[in-house]
Design a protein around this motif. Structure first.
Motif, PDB file in Angstrom:
ATOM      1  N   LEU A   1     -10.186  -2.717   2.618  1.00  0.00           N
ATOM      2  CA  LEU A   1      -9.281  -1.728   3.213  1.00  0.00           C
ATOM      3  C   LEU A   1      -8.626  -0.881   2.121  1.00  0.00           C
ATOM      4  O   LEU A   1      -8.569   0.350   2.236  1.00  0.00           O
ATOM      5  N   GLU A   2      -8.152  -1.535   1.066  1.00  0.00           N
ATOM      6  CA  GLU A   2      -7.518  -0.791  -0.016  1.00  0.00           C
ATOM      7  C   GLU A   2      -8.534   0.136  -0.699  1.00  0.00           C
ATOM      8  O   GLU A   2      -8.198   1.282  -1.029  1.00  0.00           O
ATOM      9  N   ALA A   3      -9.753  -0.336  -0.876  1.00  0.00           N
ATOM     10  CA  ALA A   3     -10.785   0.507  -1.498  1.00  0.00           C
ATOM     11  C   ALA A   3     -11.057   1.742  -0.653  1.00  0.00           C
ATOM     12  O   ALA A   3     -11.234   2.845  -1.194  1.00  0.00           O
ATOM     13  N   ARG A   4     -11.068   1.590   0.664  1.00  0.00           N
ATOM     14  CA  ARG A   4     -11.293   2.740   1.549  1.00  0.00           C
ATOM     15  C   ARG A   4     -10.136   3.741   1.438  1.00  0.00           C
ATOM     16  O   ARG A   4     -10.340   4.941   1.418  1.00  0.00           O
ATOM     17  N   ILE A   5      -8.925   3.219   1.366  1.00  0.00           N
ATOM     18  CA  ILE A   5      -7.752   4.092   1.221  1.00  0.00           C
ATOM     19  C   ILE A   5      -7.811   4.821  -0.110  1.00  0.00           C
ATOM     20  O   ILE A   5      -7.647   6.043  -0.185  1.00  0.00           O
ATOM     21  N   ALA A   6      -8.062   4.078  -1.182  1.00  0.00           N
ATOM     22  CA  ALA A   6      -8.110   4.674  -2.531  1.00  0.00           C
ATOM     23  C   ALA A   6      -9.198   5.742  -2.617  1.00  0.00           C
ATOM     24  O   ALA A   6      -8.980   6.825  -3.172  1.00  0.00           O
ATOM     25  N   ALA A   7     -10.377   5.459  -2.055  1.00  0.00           N
ATOM     26  CA  ALA A   7     -11.481   6.431  -2.096  1.00  0.00           C
ATOM     27  C   ALA A   7     -11.134   7.676  -1.302  1.00  0.00           C
ATOM     28  O   ALA A   7     -11.409   8.792  -1.724  1.00  0.00           O
ATOM     29  N   ALA A   8     -10.526   7.508  -0.136  1.00  0.00           N
ATOM     30  CA  ALA A   8     -10.170   8.661   0.689  1.00  0.00           C
ATOM     31  C   ALA A   8      -9.094   9.521   0.016  1.00  0.00           C
ATOM     32  O   ALA A   8      -9.091  10.737   0.147  1.00  0.00           O
TER      33      ALA A   8
ATOM     34  N   ALA B   1       2.978   8.018  -3.251  1.00  0.00           N
ATOM     35  CA  ALA B   1       3.114   9.219  -4.088  1.00  0.00           C
ATOM     36  C   ALA B   1       1.811  10.013  -4.163  1.00  0.00           C
ATOM     37  O   ALA B   1       1.831  11.208  -4.468  1.00  0.00           O
ATOM     38  N   GLN B   2       0.692   9.359  -3.837  1.00  0.00           N
ATOM     39  CA  GLN B   2      -0.606  10.042  -3.842  1.00  0.00           C
ATOM     40  C   GLN B   2      -0.937  10.666  -2.486  1.00  0.00           C
ATOM     41  O   GLN B   2      -1.991  11.272  -2.335  1.00  0.00           O
ATOM     42  N   GLY B   3      -0.054  10.469  -1.498  1.00  0.00           N
ATOM     43  CA  GLY B   3      -0.265  11.107  -0.205  1.00  0.00           C
ATOM     44  C   GLY B   3      -0.516  10.176   0.957  1.00  0.00           C
ATOM     45  O   GLY B   3      -0.810  10.625   2.060  1.00  0.00           O
ATOM     46  N   LEU B   4      -0.384   8.850   0.758  1.00  0.00           N
ATOM     47  CA  LEU B   4      -0.557   7.908   1.869  1.00  0.00           C
ATOM     48  C   LEU B   4       0.746   7.792   2.654  1.00  0.00           C
ATOM     49  O   LEU B   4       1.834   7.647   2.080  1.00  0.00           O
ATOM     50  N   ARG B   5       0.610   7.835   3.951  1.00  0.00           N
ATOM     51  CA  ARG B   5       1.740   7.638   4.869  1.00  0.00           C
ATOM     52  C   ARG B   5       1.320   6.555   5.844  1.00  0.00           C
ATOM     53  O   ARG B   5       0.219   6.608   6.392  1.00  0.00           O
TER      54      ARG B   5
ATOM     55  N   MET C   1       0.840  -1.211   0.000  1.00  0.00           N
ATOM     56  CA  MET C   1       0.000   0.000   0.000  1.00  0.00           C
ATOM     57  C   MET C   1       0.868   1.250   0.000  1.00  0.00           C
ATOM     58  O   MET C   1       0.576   2.218  -0.706  1.00  0.00           O
ATOM     59  N   GLN C   2       1.946   1.240   0.782  1.00  0.00           N
ATOM     60  CA  GLN C   2       2.847   2.397   0.823  1.00  0.00           C
ATOM     61  C   GLN C   2       3.481   2.622  -0.541  1.00  0.00           C
ATOM     62  O   GLN C   2       3.567   3.754  -1.017  1.00  0.00           O
TER      63      GLN C   2
END
Length: 187
Positions: A176-183, A102-106, A96-97
């Motif tokens: 979980l990945e879908a929630r991250i991508a949507a956010a 690069a899209q802003g996930l930490r 996921m990282q």
């Protein structure tokens, strides 16, 4: 997906009893986070509220800010070396990282082992490509309201809790990945 809010006190007790039978824990501190349901609601990481902790010591001892004001999303994971599902969650967090960084996930993984050497041995076997923090006393887990291992909290760009998740199962990863991508796509 199972939310941390979905855990009833009885299920938290069953989880604690299960963990208590594991000799690798060997610490009352490791169990303390499982009973955090008794904490006042103001201290829990309630959805829509700011995280009740600001920083946890990092690998060098310098504090790791959990909300840094720069990331669009911060995924905070609470883990321990004795946690079987944590061995599965680390490769997923690394992916996921890599995919969304690069899209802003930490991603910040907070270890709760009383002995840091246990955490370091785990990390030799299961490498982490995310930020690491260490909380041997478990204070951060108690304040956030961790009820299972691993547990995670997703923070939005304003530092408020968007989601909580308890445990880690392969069948949860797509959601979980879908929630991250949507956010990350949200304005």
């Amino acid at each position: 997906m199972r939310s941390a809010q979905a855990f009833a006190p009885r299920s938290a007790l069953r989880a604690a009893q299960s963990f208590a039978r594991r000799p690798a824990i060997g610490s009352v501190l490791a169990l303390a986070g499982l009973f955090s349901a008794a904490l006042p609601a103001a201290q829990a990481a309630d959805v829509g509220q700011p995280l009740p902790i600001a920083a946890v010591p990092g690998t060098t001892g310098a504090p790791v800010q959990l909300y840094d004001g720069k990331a669009k999303l911060t995924y905070i994971d609470f883990w321990a070396s004795w946690c079987g599902p944590c061995r599965q969650s680390f490769p997923w967090m690394n992916r996921m990282q890599e995919k969304y960084g690069a899209q802003g996930l930490r991603i910040v993984a907070i270890n709760l082992d009383a002995n840091r050497n246990d955490a370091l041995a785990f990390l030799k076997e299961v490498p982490a490509n995310v930020s690491l923090a260490f909380d041997a006393k478990g204070d951060s887990a108690r304040r956030v309201g961790v009820k299972a291992m691993p547990s995670s909290v997703l923070l939005g760009p304003d530092g408020r809790v968007l989601m909580q998740h308890a445990g880690f199962r392969a069948e949860d990863t797509a959601e979980l990945e879908a929630r991250i991508a949507a956010a990350l796509k949200a304005p």
